[in-house]
Design a protein around this motif. Structure first.
Motif, PDB file in Angstrom:
ATOM      1  N   PRO A  53       0.829  -1.208   0.000  1.00 46.47           N
ATOM      2  CA  PRO A  53       0.000   0.000   0.000  1.00 46.47           C
ATOM      3  C   PRO A  53       0.866   1.263   0.000  1.00 46.47           C
ATOM      4  N   ASP A  54       0.499   2.212  -0.809  1.00 47.75           N
ATOM      5  CA  ASP A  54       1.226   3.477  -0.957  1.00 47.75           C
ATOM      6  C   ASP A  54       2.656   3.272  -1.455  1.00 47.75           C
ATOM      7  N   GLY A  55       2.914   2.130  -2.092  1.00 45.53           N
ATOM      8  CA  GLY A  55       4.241   1.846  -2.634  1.00 45.53           C
ATOM      9  C   GLY A  55       4.419   2.456  -4.015  1.00 45.53           C
ATOM     10  N   ASP A  56       5.631   2.348  -4.531  1.00 48.72           N
ATOM     11  CA  ASP A  56       5.956   2.918  -5.840  1.00 48.72           C
ATOM     12  C   ASP A  56       5.632   1.986  -7.007  1.00 48.72           C
TER      13      ASP A  56
ATOM     14  N   ARG B 168       0.265  -2.144  -9.621  1.00 48.09           N
ATOM     15  CA  ARG B 168      -0.384  -3.449  -9.480  1.00 48.09           C
ATOM     16  C   ARG B 168      -0.263  -4.170 -10.823  1.00 48.09           C
TER      17      ARG B 168
END
Length: 94
Positions: free
Chosen positions: A8-11, A14
């Protein structure tokens, strides 16, 4: 099948699939070298060791794994060196 996990909230975006390939190539010795260096840095600080020991792993297994990976790295380096020397000799003979 389970798609790759996304932080979550990563760079990272998906994705539906992820691929990792390691082929039998002497260039892999460079990867082993980097892994060895990182392992040495982390193990010298005892990072995460308590987790593995808590799950039943013995500390001697860390040293054994490190020695095995170092031997593997050396083997690939030797094969790469021999291959390059053989290739140079073949070119010089032509």
């Amino acid at each position: 099948y389970q798609p790759p996990t996304v932080v979550p909230d990563g760079d990272l975006a998906r994705v539906k699939r992820a691929v990792c390939m390691i082929s039998n190539n002497t260039a892999i010795s460079e990867v082993f070298s980097r892994i060895n260096t990182k392992f040495d840095l982390m193990y010298s600080k005892r990072a995460f060791v308590h987790w593995y020991v808590g799950e039943g792993m013995e500390e001697g297994e860390f040293n054994e794994a490190r020695e095995d990976l170092a031997a593997l790295e050396k083997d690939y380096e030797e094969v790469g060196t021999e291959t390059m020397e053989s290739h140079k000799n073949d070119i010089l003979e032509q």
